[in-house]
Design a protein around this motif. Structure first.
Motif, PDB file in Angstrom:
ATOM      1  N   VAL A 173       0.570  -1.100  -0.059  1.00 54.33           N
ATOM      2  CA  VAL A 173       0.139   0.010   0.029  1.00 54.33           C
ATOM      3  C   VAL A 173       0.968   1.282   0.171  1.00 54.33           C
ATOM      4  O   VAL A 173       0.668   2.286  -0.631  1.00 54.33           O
ATOM      5  N   GLU A 174       2.032   1.087   0.641  1.00 55.92           N
ATOM      6  CA  GLU A 174       2.862   2.394   0.584  1.00 55.92           C
ATOM      7  C   GLU A 174       3.532   2.513  -0.889  1.00 55.92           C
ATOM      8  O   GLU A 174       3.681   3.679  -1.200  1.00 55.92           O
ATOM      9  N   GLN A 175       3.565   1.645  -1.598  1.00 58.34           N
ATOM     10  CA  GLN A 175       4.011   1.741  -3.016  1.00 58.34           C
ATOM     11  C   GLN A 175       2.809   2.230  -3.906  1.00 58.34           C
ATOM     12  O   GLN A 175       3.178   2.739  -4.960  1.00 58.34           O
ATOM     13  N   ASP A 176       1.636   1.728  -3.603  1.00 61.30           N
ATOM     14  CA  ASP A 176       0.431   2.019  -4.343  1.00 61.30           C
ATOM     15  C   ASP A 176      -0.766   2.263  -3.223  1.00 61.30           C
ATOM     16  O   ASP A 176      -1.379   1.375  -2.987  1.00 61.30           O
ATOM     17  N   GLU A 177      -1.111   3.478  -3.107  1.00 58.19           N
ATOM     18  CA  GLU A 177      -2.074   3.893  -2.139  1.00 58.19           C
ATOM     19  C   GLU A 177      -3.302   3.384  -2.716  1.00 58.19           C
ATOM     20  O   GLU A 177      -4.632   3.176  -1.641  1.00 58.19           O
ATOM     21  N   SER A 178      -3.800   3.037  -3.799  1.00 51.54           N
ATOM     22  CA  SER A 178      -4.955   2.395  -4.102  1.00 51.54           C
ATOM     23  C   SER A 178      -5.169   1.018  -4.103  1.00 51.54           C
ATOM     24  O   SER A 178      -6.019   0.434  -4.780  1.00 51.54           O
ATOM     25  N   PHE A 179      -4.146   0.471  -3.814  1.00 52.86           N
ATOM     26  CA  PHE A 179      -3.822  -0.984  -3.829  1.00 52.86           C
ATOM     27  C   PHE A 179      -4.828  -2.000  -2.761  1.00 52.86           C
ATOM     28  O   PHE A 179      -4.641  -2.093  -1.792  1.00 52.86           O
ATOM     29  N   TRP A 180      -6.405  -1.815  -3.013  1.00 49.51           N
ATOM     30  CA  TRP A 180      -7.262  -2.238  -2.071  1.00 49.51           C
ATOM     31  C   TRP A 180      -7.214  -3.684  -1.731  1.00 49.51           C
ATOM     32  O   TRP A 180      -7.611  -4.127  -0.631  1.00 49.51           O
ATOM     33  N   PRO A 181      -6.722  -4.682  -2.460  1.00 48.31           N
ATOM     34  CA  PRO A 181      -6.633  -5.899  -2.242  1.00 48.31           C
ATOM     35  C   PRO A 181      -5.795  -6.058  -1.089  1.00 48.31           C
ATOM     36  O   PRO A 181      -5.953  -6.913  -0.157  1.00 48.31           O
ATOM     37  N   ALA A 182      -4.564  -5.416  -0.824  1.00 49.19           N
ATOM     38  CA  ALA A 182      -3.732  -5.354   0.225  1.00 49.19           C
ATOM     39  C   ALA A 182      -4.369  -5.039   1.442  1.00 49.19           C
ATOM     40  O   ALA A 182      -4.271  -5.537   2.633  1.00 49.19           O
ATOM     41  N   VAL A 183      -5.104  -3.886   1.312  1.00 55.61           N
ATOM     42  CA  VAL A 183      -5.921  -3.465   2.461  1.00 55.61           C
ATOM     43  C   VAL A 183      -6.660  -4.590   3.062  1.00 55.61           C
ATOM     44  O   VAL A 183      -7.128  -4.733   4.020  1.00 55.61           O
ATOM     45  N   ASN A 184      -7.718  -5.125   2.090  1.00 57.45           N
ATOM     46  CA  ASN A 184      -8.590  -6.080   2.227  1.00 57.45           C
ATOM     47  C   ASN A 184      -8.047  -7.356   3.054  1.00 57.45           C
ATOM     48  O   ASN A 184      -8.622  -7.777   3.878  1.00 57.45           O
ATOM     49  N   ASN A 185      -6.612  -7.735   2.522  1.00 58.63           N
ATOM     50  CA  ASN A 185      -6.183  -8.951   3.247  1.00 58.63           C
ATOM     51  C   ASN A 185      -5.404  -8.713   4.482  1.00 58.63           C
ATOM     52  O   ASN A 185      -5.311  -9.646   5.297  1.00 58.63           O
ATOM     53  N   ILE A 186      -5.232  -7.294   4.819  1.00 59.18           N
ATOM     54  CA  ILE A 186      -4.770  -7.238   6.179  1.00 59.18           C
ATOM     55  C   ILE A 186      -6.146  -7.653   7.189  1.00 59.18           C
ATOM     56  O   ILE A 186      -5.887  -8.151   8.111  1.00 59.18           O
ATOM     57  N   GLY A 187      -7.319  -6.988   6.678  1.00 53.90           N
ATOM     58  CA  GLY A 187      -8.525  -7.749   7.394  1.00 53.90           C
ATOM     59  C   GLY A 187      -8.467  -9.064   7.569  1.00 53.90           C
ATOM     60  O   GLY A 187      -9.035  -9.367   8.371  1.00 53.90           O
ATOM     61  N   LEU A 188      -8.380  -9.895   6.395  1.00 57.29           N
ATOM     62  CA  LEU A 188      -8.364 -11.330   6.394  1.00 57.29           C
ATOM     63  C   LEU A 188      -7.466 -11.812   7.716  1.00 57.29           C
ATOM     64  O   LEU A 188      -7.721 -12.682   8.702  1.00 57.29           O
ATOM     65  N   VAL A 189      -6.500 -11.238   7.816  1.00 60.86           N
ATOM     66  CA  VAL A 189      -5.267 -11.750   8.703  1.00 60.86           C
ATOM     67  C   VAL A 189      -5.804 -11.373  10.227  1.00 60.86           C
ATOM     68  O   VAL A 189      -6.017 -12.129  11.179  1.00 60.86           O
ATOM     69  N   LEU A 190      -6.211 -10.203  10.297  1.00 58.21           N
ATOM     70  CA  LEU A 190      -6.804  -9.725  11.662  1.00 58.21           C
ATOM     71  C   LEU A 190      -7.957 -10.664  12.103  1.00 58.21           C
ATOM     72  O   LEU A 190      -8.022 -10.910  13.204  1.00 58.21           O
ATOM     73  N   PHE A 191      -8.852 -10.911  11.305  1.00 61.98           N
ATOM     74  CA  PHE A 191     -10.163 -11.566  11.662  1.00 61.98           C
ATOM     75  C   PHE A 191      -9.571 -12.898  12.124  1.00 61.98           C
ATOM     76  O   PHE A 191     -10.179 -13.480  13.113  1.00 61.98           O
ATOM     77  N   GLU A 192      -8.747 -13.577  11.237  1.00 58.41           N
ATOM     78  CA  GLU A 192      -8.129 -14.915  11.886  1.00 58.41           C
ATOM     79  C   GLU A 192      -7.445 -14.717  13.329  1.00 58.41           C
ATOM     80  O   GLU A 192      -7.220 -15.789  13.759  1.00 58.41           O
ATOM     81  N   ARG A 193      -6.839 -13.695  13.397  1.00 57.65           N
ATOM     82  CA  ARG A 193      -6.305 -13.497  14.808  1.00 57.65           C
ATOM     83  C   ARG A 193      -7.065 -13.196  15.838  1.00 57.65           C
ATOM     84  O   ARG A 193      -6.769 -12.797  17.120  1.00 57.65           O
ATOM     85  N   GLY A 194      -8.274 -12.971  15.481  1.00 55.67           N
ATOM     86  CA  GLY A 194      -9.417 -12.723  16.630  1.00 55.67           C
ATOM     87  C   GLY A 194      -9.676 -11.268  16.697  1.00 55.67           C
ATOM     88  O   GLY A 194     -10.399 -10.981  17.618  1.00 55.67           O
ATOM     89  N   ASN A 195      -9.302 -10.410  15.935  1.00 54.43           N
ATOM     90  CA  ASN A 195      -9.390  -8.940  15.961  1.00 54.43           C
ATOM     91  C   ASN A 195     -10.572  -8.679  14.891  1.00 54.43           C
ATOM     92  O   ASN A 195     -10.377  -8.150  13.872  1.00 54.43           O
ATOM     93  N   ALA A 196     -11.954  -9.028  15.278  1.00 53.22           N
ATOM     94  CA  ALA A 196     -13.228  -8.439  14.379  1.00 53.22           C
ATOM     95  C   ALA A 196     -13.116  -7.150  14.050  1.00 53.22           C
ATOM     96  O   ALA A 196     -13.297  -6.663  12.892  1.00 53.22           O
ATOM     97  N   ASP A 197     -12.951  -6.310  15.102  1.00 54.94           N
ATOM     98  CA  ASP A 197     -13.228  -4.694  14.803  1.00 54.94           C
ATOM     99  C   ASP A 197     -11.933  -4.180  13.996  1.00 54.94           C
ATOM    100  O   ASP A 197     -12.310  -3.505  12.957  1.00 54.94           O
TER     101      ASP A 197
END
Length: 283
Positions: A173-197
């Motif tokens: 995302v630092e290289q491409d601020e519009s790269f939404w799949p990377a932002v989306n996948n951070i959410g996937l990782v966080l949810f698997e770690r139990g951080n739903a919010d």
């Protein structure tokens, strides 16, 4: 598809005359092989293949790339193109892709794109450690490639190296601020770690970058439904997402998009809601 065939004799420049009569001492004459011309023909076919690939005509492109490699078997760019196309055809062949790309790497070890393509091929074969190592090698040569950073994040994610995965997604995302799949996948990782919010916040951020994308919207719906208290909102979001892209109604497809066990479980529970079941029956 028009299947193009070539006479091996013509390809090699072999002249074949009429059969000599008995007792004649006529020797066959072989024209010299023009290696430069064969290379040129191979590169021309490779260019045709690349142009077809730009229009997503991958099967036709692969046929030309295979011929190109026969004419230019030691050209690393042609081998790399062939390997990449093996991954994009209607029936991907990751093993064949790996073979071609490994050859290209041996011939041109400093080509970052070859390492990146190898990473994708190994990932397709679920060889996540090899995928990570190939992507790391490419990023040592070309460190700011957002797509490769994202792919490395995915490899780390499948290896359960969650902190490293998030680091790579953030770097993308630092290289491409519009790269939404990377932002989306951070959410996937966080949810698997139990951080739903935290996951929901990332999915909302990805929707700000790519309004109307079904994946983050359905992920938000599943997370909200699992938390309770916002059931109606969860069903509304899920309905909109599934109507927009019915592929996300398939749990196997979601798994292919790297949805983890927790999120898949939450989504499966969401799909039991009567209003969602009614929609699923119509899709």
């Amino acid at each position: 598809m028009l299947k193009q065939t070539f006479s091996l004799l013509l390809l090699l420049g072999v002249w074949v005359g009429s059969r000599p009569a008995q007792a004649q001492a006529l020797l066959p004459y072989t024209l010299p092989l023009d290696a430069e011309q064969l290379q040129a023909d191979g590169l021309s076919l490779a260019q045709d293949a690349a142009q077809l690939a730009q229009f997503q005509q991958y099967d036709e492109a692969l046929a030309r790339a295979q011929l190109a490699v026969q004419l230019a078997p030691t050209n690393p760019q042609v081998l790399a193109l062939l390997g990449s196309l093996y991954l994009q055809v209607s029936e991907p062949q990751p093993a064949a892709a790996i073979a071609a790309l490994e050859q290209a790497k041996q011939l041109e070890p400093d080509n970052a794109l070859v390492h990146f393509a190898l990473g994708s091929a190994y990932f397709s074969e679920t060889e996540y450690l090899r995928a990570a190592r190939s992507l790391e090698a490419g990023l040592r040569i070309e460190p700011n490639n957002p797509g490769a950073l994202f792919d490395l994040g995915n490899a780390y994610y499948k290896l359960n190296r969650y902190d490293q995965a998030i680091d790579q997604y953030q770097a993308a995302v630092e290289q491409d601020e519009s790269f939404w799949p990377a932002v989306n996948n951070i959410g996937l990782v966080l949810f698997e770690r139990g951080n739903a919010d935290g996951a929901i916040a990332q999915w909302r951020a990805s929707l700000q970058l790519a309004e109307g994308e079904a994946e983050p919207q359905l992920a938000i719906a599943a997370a909200l439904y699992s938390q309770g208290g916002q059931t109606e909102e969860a069903i509304r979001l899920a309905t909109e997402a599934l109507e927009r892209d019915s592929r996300y109604a398939n749990l196997e497809f979601l798994q292919e998009q790297l949805w983890g066990e927790r999120l898949l479980g939450a989504t499966e529970a969401l799909f039991t809601a009567p209003a969602v079941q009614d929609l699923l029956s119509q899709l």
